[in-house]
Design a protein around this motif. Structure first.
Motif, PDB file in Angstrom:
ATOM      1  N   GLN A  54      36.667  49.464  50.563  1.00 17.39           N
ATOM      2  CA  GLN A  54      35.565  48.664  50.018  1.00 17.39           C
ATOM      3  C   GLN A  54      35.312  49.041  48.560  1.00 17.39           C
ATOM      4  O   GLN A  54      35.119  48.176  47.711  1.00 17.39           O
ATOM      5  CB  GLN A  54      34.290  48.868  50.838  1.00 17.39           C
ATOM      6  CG  GLN A  54      34.308  48.135  52.152  1.00 17.39           C
ATOM      7  CD  GLN A  54      33.080  48.433  53.001  1.00 17.39           C
ATOM      8  OE1 GLN A  54      32.471  49.488  52.889  1.00 17.39           O
ATOM      9  NE2 GLN A  54      32.727  47.502  53.858  1.00 17.39           N
ATOM     10  N   GLU A  55      35.328  50.341  48.289  1.00 14.70           N
ATOM     11  CA  GLU A  55      35.124  50.806  46.917  1.00 14.70           C
ATOM     12  C   GLU A  55      36.263  50.343  46.019  1.00 14.70           C
ATOM     13  O   GLU A  55      36.037  49.900  44.893  1.00 14.70           O
ATOM     14  CB  GLU A  55      35.003  52.340  46.890  1.00 14.70           C
ATOM     15  CG  GLU A  55      34.696  52.897  45.523  1.00 14.70           C
ATOM     16  CD  GLU A  55      33.336  52.493  44.989  1.00 14.70           C
ATOM     17  OE1 GLU A  55      33.188  52.437  43.754  1.00 14.70           O
ATOM     18  OE2 GLU A  55      32.420  52.236  45.790  1.00 14.70           O
TER      19      GLU A  55
ATOM     20  N   CYS B 213      38.086  47.687  46.398  1.00  9.22           N
ATOM     21  CA  CYS B 213      37.903  46.244  46.182  1.00  9.22           C
ATOM     22  C   CYS B 213      36.843  45.982  45.116  1.00  9.22           C
ATOM     23  O   CYS B 213      37.000  45.077  44.286  1.00  9.22           O
ATOM     24  CB  CYS B 213      37.531  45.543  47.486  1.00  9.22           C
ATOM     25  SG  CYS B 213      38.895  45.393  48.636  1.00  9.22           S
ATOM     26  N   GLN B 214      35.768  46.761  45.125  1.00  9.60           N
ATOM     27  CA  GLN B 214      34.729  46.598  44.110  1.00  9.60           C
ATOM     28  C   GLN B 214      35.275  46.921  42.720  1.00  9.60           C
ATOM     29  O   GLN B 214      34.984  46.221  41.745  1.00  9.60           O
ATOM     30  CB  GLN B 214      33.520  47.495  44.424  1.00  9.60           C
ATOM     31  CG  GLN B 214      32.681  47.005  45.562  1.00  9.60           C
ATOM     32  CD  GLN B 214      32.065  45.645  45.265  1.00  9.60           C
ATOM     33  OE1 GLN B 214      31.600  45.362  44.165  1.00  9.60           O
ATOM     34  NE2 GLN B 214      32.081  44.769  46.259  1.00  9.60           N
TER      35      GLN B 214
ATOM     36  N   GLU C  27      38.409  46.691  41.739  1.00  8.37           N
ATOM     37  CA  GLU C  27      39.298  45.588  41.366  1.00  8.37           C
ATOM     38  C   GLU C  27      38.509  44.358  40.936  1.00  8.37           C
ATOM     39  O   GLU C  27      38.891  43.665  39.992  1.00  8.37           O
ATOM     40  CB  GLU C  27      40.220  45.229  42.528  1.00  8.37           C
ATOM     41  CG  GLU C  27      41.327  46.217  42.757  1.00  8.37           C
ATOM     42  CD  GLU C  27      42.237  45.836  43.905  1.00  8.37           C
ATOM     43  OE1 GLU C  27      41.860  44.965  44.719  1.00  8.37           O
ATOM     44  OE2 GLU C  27      43.332  46.401  43.985  1.00  8.37           O
ATOM     45  N   LYS C  28      37.419  44.080  41.617  1.00 10.62           N
ATOM     46  CA  LYS C  28      36.587  42.928  41.270  1.00 10.62           C
ATOM     47  C   LYS C  28      36.027  43.087  39.858  1.00 10.62           C
ATOM     48  O   LYS C  28      36.080  42.155  39.046  1.00 10.62           O
ATOM     49  CB  LYS C  28      35.450  42.789  42.283  1.00 10.62           C
ATOM     50  CG  LYS C  28      34.490  41.674  41.970  1.00 10.62           C
ATOM     51  CD  LYS C  28      33.347  41.646  42.957  1.00 10.62           C
ATOM     52  CE  LYS C  28      32.294  40.648  42.521  1.00 10.62           C
ATOM     53  NZ  LYS C  28      31.081  40.741  43.318  1.00 10.62           N
ATOM     54  N   HIS C  29      35.485  44.278  39.556  1.00  7.86           N
ATOM     55  CA  HIS C  29      34.917  44.516  38.230  1.00  7.86           C
ATOM     56  C   HIS C  29      36.001  44.460  37.150  1.00  7.86           C
ATOM     57  O   HIS C  29      35.775  43.910  36.068  1.00  7.86           O
ATOM     58  CB  HIS C  29      34.179  45.848  38.190  1.00  7.86           C
ATOM     59  CG  HIS C  29      32.935  45.864  39.013  1.00  7.86           C
ATOM     60  ND1 HIS C  29      31.884  45.000  38.812  1.00  7.86           N
ATOM     61  CD2 HIS C  29      32.571  46.633  40.056  1.00  7.86           C
ATOM     62  CE1 HIS C  29      30.929  45.226  39.690  1.00  7.86           C
ATOM     63  NE2 HIS C  29      31.328  46.221  40.468  1.00  7.86           N
TER      64      HIS C  29
ATOM     65  N   SER D  47      38.791  42.746  37.290  1.00 10.22           N
ATOM     66  CA  SER D  47      39.164  41.338  37.148  1.00 10.22           C
ATOM     67  C   SER D  47      38.131  40.586  36.308  1.00 10.22           C
ATOM     68  O   SER D  47      38.491  39.758  35.455  1.00 10.22           O
ATOM     69  CB  SER D  47      39.292  40.701  38.532  1.00 10.22           C
ATOM     70  OG  SER D  47      39.565  39.339  38.424  1.00 10.22           O
ATOM     71  N   GLU D  48      36.858  40.857  36.528  1.00  6.43           N
ATOM     72  CA  GLU D  48      35.810  40.205  35.738  1.00  6.43           C
ATOM     73  C   GLU D  48      35.917  40.580  34.265  1.00  6.43           C
ATOM     74  O   GLU D  48      35.768  39.724  33.382  1.00  6.43           O
ATOM     75  CB  GLU D  48      34.431  40.577  36.291  1.00  6.43           C
ATOM     76  CG  GLU D  48      34.131  39.937  37.630  1.00  6.43           C
ATOM     77  CD  GLU D  48      32.875  40.486  38.289  1.00  6.43           C
ATOM     78  OE1 GLU D  48      32.282  41.474  37.769  1.00  6.43           O
ATOM     79  OE2 GLU D  48      32.474  39.947  39.326  1.00  6.43           O
ATOM     80  N   ARG D  49      36.193  41.845  33.993  1.00  2.00           N
ATOM     81  CA  ARG D  49      36.339  42.286  32.608  1.00  2.00           C
ATOM     82  C   ARG D  49      37.556  41.654  31.953  1.00  2.00           C
ATOM     83  O   ARG D  49      37.513  41.264  30.775  1.00  2.00           O
ATOM     84  CB  ARG D  49      36.426  43.806  32.544  1.00  2.00           C
ATOM     85  CG  ARG D  49      35.092  44.476  32.806  1.00  2.00           C
ATOM     86  CD  ARG D  49      35.157  45.975  32.740  1.00  2.00           C
ATOM     87  NE  ARG D  49      35.713  46.436  31.476  1.00  2.00           N
ATOM     88  CZ  ARG D  49      36.242  47.632  31.296  1.00  2.00           C
ATOM     89  NH1 ARG D  49      36.303  48.479  32.313  1.00  2.00           N
ATOM     90  NH2 ARG D  49      36.707  47.988  30.132  1.00  2.00           N
TER      91      ARG D  49
ATOM     92  N   THR E 161      38.867  38.767  32.717  1.00  4.07           N
ATOM     93  CA  THR E 161      38.517  37.366  32.497  1.00  4.07           C
ATOM     94  C   THR E 161      37.641  37.222  31.259  1.00  4.07           C
ATOM     95  O   THR E 161      37.863  36.327  30.423  1.00  4.07           O
ATOM     96  CB  THR E 161      37.805  36.784  33.734  1.00  4.07           C
ATOM     97  OG1 THR E 161      38.668  36.910  34.860  1.00  4.07           O
ATOM     98  CG2 THR E 161      37.432  35.334  33.528  1.00  4.07           C
TER      99      THR E 161
END
Length: 100
Positions: free
Chosen positions: A69-70, A72-73, A75-77, A79-81, A83
């Motif tokens: 879960q950590e 994934c978080q 990776e999400k952050h 990916s947002e950066r 983008t």
């Protein structure tokens, strides 16, 4: 803190499982389970050994789930950066092309 095992071992185990879901209460979860384990050792050692094995596997699976879960978080952050950086670069490129 002393833990007392309830007359219903299933409820005690459910409580330990609920406590084990939060990192901050893991120590209390282990203490609750150990009290249940000690009680079971006196009445049914084979069941107690099986419960201990299952408890260890449960705790390991919780740790693994928390890790993923950590991850994934993160990776999400990331990916947002990426983008946001891509959008900023594109805007800078368009601005540069307009100036020429």
């Amino acid at each position: 803190m002393t833990n007392t095992v309830s007359p219903r071992p299933t409820e005690t185990l459910q409580g330990a499982i609920k406590l084990a879901q939060d990192v901050e209460t893991q120590e209390q979860a282990h203490a609750t389970f150990n009290a249940l384990y000690d009680d079971l050792c006196g009445t049914d050692p084979e069941t107690a050994a099986m419960m201990q094995l299952l408890w260890r596997e449960y705790v390991a699976s919780r740790r693994s789930a928390a890790f993923w879960q950590e991850l994934c978080q993160v990776e999400k952050h990331l990916s947002e950066r990426i983008t946001e950086s891509h959008i900023q670069l594109r805007q800078n490129y368009l601005r540069l092309m307009q100036e020429q």
